[in-house]
Structure formats: structure tokens, C-alpha cells
Design an enzyme around this catalytic site. Structure first.
Site, PDB file in Angstrom:
ATOM      1  N   ARG A  29       0.643  -1.357   0.040  1.00 18.99           N
ATOM      2  CA  ARG A  29      -0.032  -0.109  -0.028  1.00 18.99           C
ATOM      3  C   ARG A  29       0.797   1.144   0.035  1.00 18.99           C
ATOM      4  O   ARG A  29       1.831   1.332   0.758  1.00 18.99           O
ATOM      5  CB  ARG A  29      -1.164  -0.055   1.261  1.00 18.99           C
ATOM      6  CG  ARG A  29      -2.046  -1.212   1.227  1.00 18.99           C
ATOM      7  CD  ARG A  29      -3.139  -1.103   2.054  1.00 18.99           C
ATOM      8  NE  ARG A  29      -3.679  -2.321   2.070  1.00 18.99           N
ATOM      9  CZ  ARG A  29      -4.604  -2.750   1.002  1.00 18.99           C
ATOM     10  NH1 ARG A  29      -4.922  -2.187   0.111  1.00 18.99           N
ATOM     11  NH2 ARG A  29      -5.324  -3.867   1.319  1.00 18.99           N
ATOM     12  N   ASP A  30       0.342   2.231  -0.782  1.00 20.80           N
ATOM     13  CA  ASP A  30       1.183   3.419  -0.847  1.00 20.80           C
ATOM     14  C   ASP A  30       0.820   4.372   0.644  1.00 20.80           C
ATOM     15  O   ASP A  30      -0.061   4.213   1.189  1.00 20.80           O
ATOM     16  CB  ASP A  30       0.692   4.404  -2.047  1.00 20.80           C
ATOM     17  CG  ASP A  30       1.536   5.569  -2.329  1.00 20.80           C
ATOM     18  OD1 ASP A  30       2.105   5.700  -3.375  1.00 20.80           O
ATOM     19  OD2 ASP A  30       1.714   6.414  -1.480  1.00 20.80           O
ATOM     20  N   ILE A  31       2.164   4.704   1.067  1.00 16.84           N
ATOM     21  CA  ILE A  31       2.121   5.314   2.249  1.00 16.84           C
ATOM     22  C   ILE A  31       1.514   6.693   2.479  1.00 16.84           C
ATOM     23  O   ILE A  31       0.867   6.947   3.346  1.00 16.84           O
ATOM     24  CB  ILE A  31       3.569   5.781   2.652  1.00 16.84           C
ATOM     25  CG1 ILE A  31       3.782   5.805   4.161  1.00 16.84           C
ATOM     26  CG2 ILE A  31       4.089   7.007   2.021  1.00 16.84           C
ATOM     27  CD1 ILE A  31       5.392   5.576   4.779  1.00 16.84           C
ATOM     28  N   ASN A  87       4.918   6.600 -13.671  1.00 19.22           N
ATOM     29  CA  ASN A  87       5.420   7.784 -13.921  1.00 19.22           C
ATOM     30  C   ASN A  87       7.056   7.571 -14.073  1.00 19.22           C
ATOM     31  O   ASN A  87       7.440   6.620 -13.659  1.00 19.22           O
ATOM     32  CB  ASN A  87       5.543   8.870 -12.513  1.00 19.22           C
ATOM     33  CG  ASN A  87       4.178   8.859 -12.205  1.00 19.22           C
ATOM     34  OD1 ASN A  87       3.219   9.074 -13.187  1.00 19.22           O
ATOM     35  ND2 ASN A  87       3.881   9.048 -10.723  1.00 19.22           N
ATOM     36  N   VAL A  96      10.373   8.061  -6.936  1.00 17.57           N
ATOM     37  CA  VAL A  96      11.071   6.934  -6.053  1.00 17.57           C
ATOM     38  C   VAL A  96      11.786   6.182  -7.386  1.00 17.57           C
ATOM     39  O   VAL A  96      11.060   5.713  -8.383  1.00 17.57           O
ATOM     40  CB  VAL A  96      10.382   5.821  -5.301  1.00 17.57           C
ATOM     41  CG1 VAL A  96      11.130   4.474  -5.153  1.00 17.57           C
ATOM     42  CG2 VAL A  96       9.945   6.593  -4.214  1.00 17.57           C
ATOM     43  N   HIS A 100       7.589   1.189 -10.775  1.00 12.63           N
ATOM     44  CA  HIS A 100       6.629   0.837  -9.837  1.00 12.63           C
ATOM     45  C   HIS A 100       5.094   1.306 -10.645  1.00 12.63           C
ATOM     46  O   HIS A 100       5.026   2.275 -11.263  1.00 12.63           O
ATOM     47  CB  HIS A 100       6.281   1.447  -8.432  1.00 12.63           C
ATOM     48  CG  HIS A 100       6.851   3.090  -8.614  1.00 12.63           C
ATOM     49  ND1 HIS A 100       8.038   3.465  -8.478  1.00 12.63           N
ATOM     50  CD2 HIS A 100       5.870   4.323  -8.443  1.00 12.63           C
ATOM     51  CE1 HIS A 100       7.947   4.863  -8.653  1.00 12.63           C
ATOM     52  NE2 HIS A 100       6.668   5.163  -8.486  1.00 12.63           N
ATOM     53  N   HIS A 102       1.498   2.199 -10.351  1.00  9.82           N
ATOM     54  CA  HIS A 102       0.312   2.793  -9.228  1.00  9.82           C
ATOM     55  C   HIS A 102      -1.003   2.092  -9.500  1.00  9.82           C
ATOM     56  O   HIS A 102      -1.224   2.085 -10.779  1.00  9.82           O
ATOM     57  CB  HIS A 102       0.163   4.206  -9.446  1.00  9.82           C
ATOM     58  CG  HIS A 102       1.321   4.842  -8.865  1.00  9.82           C
ATOM     59  ND1 HIS A 102       1.365   5.544  -7.578  1.00  9.82           N
ATOM     60  CD2 HIS A 102       2.555   5.446  -9.341  1.00  9.82           C
ATOM     61  CE1 HIS A 102       2.333   6.224  -7.362  1.00  9.82           C
ATOM     62  NE2 HIS A 102       3.194   6.323  -8.621  1.00  9.82           N
TER      63      HIS A 102
HETATM   64  P1  AMP Z   1       6.225   7.904  -7.824  1.00 13.83           P
HETATM   65  O1  AMP Z   1       5.881   9.691  -7.580  1.00 13.83           O
HETATM   66  O2  AMP Z   1       5.434   7.715  -9.193  1.00 13.83           O
HETATM   67  O3  AMP Z   1       7.665   7.909  -8.029  1.00 13.83           O
HETATM   68  O4  AMP Z   1       5.546   7.442  -6.561  1.00 13.83           O
HETATM   69  C1  AMP Z   1       6.379   7.150  -5.537  1.00 13.83           C
HETATM   70  C2  AMP Z   1       5.270   6.734  -4.473  1.00 13.83           C
HETATM   71  O5  AMP Z   1       5.619   6.294  -3.467  1.00 13.83           O
HETATM   72  C3  AMP Z   1       4.422   7.970  -4.005  1.00 13.83           C
HETATM   73  O6  AMP Z   1       3.099   7.697  -4.121  1.00 13.83           O
HETATM   74  C4  AMP Z   1       4.615   7.911  -2.255  1.00 13.83           C
HETATM   75  O7  AMP Z   1       3.677   8.143  -1.615  1.00 13.83           O
HETATM   76  C5  AMP Z   1       5.135   6.393  -2.451  1.00 13.83           C
HETATM   77  N1  AMP Z   1       5.802   6.072  -1.175  1.00 13.83           N
HETATM   78  C6  AMP Z   1       7.146   6.661  -0.886  1.00 13.83           C
HETATM   79  N2  AMP Z   1       7.797   6.090   0.228  1.00 13.83           N
HETATM   80  C7  AMP Z   1       6.825   5.159   0.543  1.00 13.83           C
HETATM   81  C8  AMP Z   1       7.237   4.120   1.566  1.00 13.83           C
HETATM   82  N3  AMP Z   1       7.771   4.138   2.469  1.00 13.83           N
HETATM   83  N4  AMP Z   1       6.016   3.068   1.621  1.00 13.83           N
HETATM   84  C9  AMP Z   1       4.966   3.220   0.897  1.00 13.83           C
HETATM   85  N5  AMP Z   1       4.900   4.146  -0.149  1.00 13.83           N
HETATM   86  C10 AMP Z   1       5.928   5.203  -0.357  1.00 13.83           C
END
Ligand code: AMP
Ligand code: ZN
Length: 114
Positions: A29-31, A87, A96, A100, A102
Site C-alpha cells: 500500500r502507498d504510504i 511515472n 522513487v 512501480h 500505481h
Molecule cells: P512516484 O511519484 O510515481 O515515484 O511514486 C512514489 C510513490 O511512493 C508515492 O506515491 C509515495 O507516496 C510512495 N511511497 C514513498 N515512500 C513509501 C513507503 N515507504 N511506503 C509506501 N509507499 C511509499
């Protein structure tokens, strides 16, 4: 990769709310969820971005989408509809640097992207 947040999550060094995992893929799950359902589906091996995807990754990417669909089913959003988003790079909004997908759903998505 040592300094990668999502590699650390795969390795269990950083806790996550795991939704699914197998030999190739990890989902959690996204944080900072942007929708009632917001799950990230990632490869267990480090791939920095979708721009690094080549023909050799076709089975892996296909598998990631199948798993995203399966999670949409288990999260109860499969029938209503959902969004899969990747993205890529700075202007693509990638924060990140570990590939990934979403999976977003559980509310009406706007037609706007970006
Ligand atoms: P992006 O902007 O496409 O790189 O998405 C990165 C996603 O990672 C964002 O939606 C963040 O909320 C999510 N994220 C960052 N750190 C964590 C974490 N420790 N656990 C879960 N999701 C995370
Ligand atoms: Zn990584």
C-alpha cells in the site's frame, strides 16, 4: 540496490503493508494514498524506471499487469474500474527511482492526467 527505498521494502528492511508477493513481484500500500485503493506493484529486482524496459522485460511487465488486475479484483474495484499509472523520470513525476505501477481506485478518477 543498496540505497533504493523500494529494494529495502522488498528486503523487509523498511516495513510496508504488503498486499501480494511472488518470486518476481512485490505489492504494497502507498504510504500517502491518493485514492481509497492505492497499491504499488514493483519488480523484486531493481529496475530504475520504465524507460529501462527492453524486450527481455516483456514477460515481467505482463506479469505485473496481471497481478495489478488480480489485486484490483481482491480490493473490490475490478468491476467499477481503476487506473494503472507509471511515472517516469523527473518531468514524468517519478519520485522513487525503482519501477512501480500505481494501482488507484475506489473513487471516480478525473479524466485529467498530470
Ligand atoms: P512516484 O511519484 O510515481 O515515484 O511514486 C512514489 C510513490 O511512493 C508515492 O506515491 C509515495 O507516496 C510512495 N511511497 C514513498 N515512500 C513509501 C513507503 N515507504 N511506503 C509506501 N509507499 C511509499
Ligand atoms: Zn530498487
Amino acid at each position: 540496490m543498496e540505497d533504493c527505498l523500494f529494494c529495502k521494502i522488498v528486503a523487509g528492511k523498511i516495513p510496508s503493508q504488503t498486499v501480494y508477493q511472488d518470486d518476481q513481484v512485490f505489492a504494497f500500500r502507498d504510504i500517502n494514498p491518493q485514492a481509497p485503493v492505492h497499491v504499488l506493484i514493483i519488480p523484486k529486482t531493481h529496475i530504475t524506471a520504465v524507460s529501462d524496459i527492453t524486450k527481455e522485460h516483456i514477460p515481467l511487465l505482463g506479469h505485473m499487469v496481471v497481478i495489478a488486475n488480480q489485486i484490483a479484483q481482491s480490493e473490490g474495484i475490478f468491476e467499477k474500474g481503476y487506473r494503472l499509472a507509471i511515472n517516469c523520470g523527473k518531468e514524468g513525476g517519478q519520485a522513487v527511482a525503482h519501477l512501480h505501477i500505481h494501482l488507484l481506485g475506489g473513487r471516480q478518477m478525473s479524466g485529467k492526467l498530470g
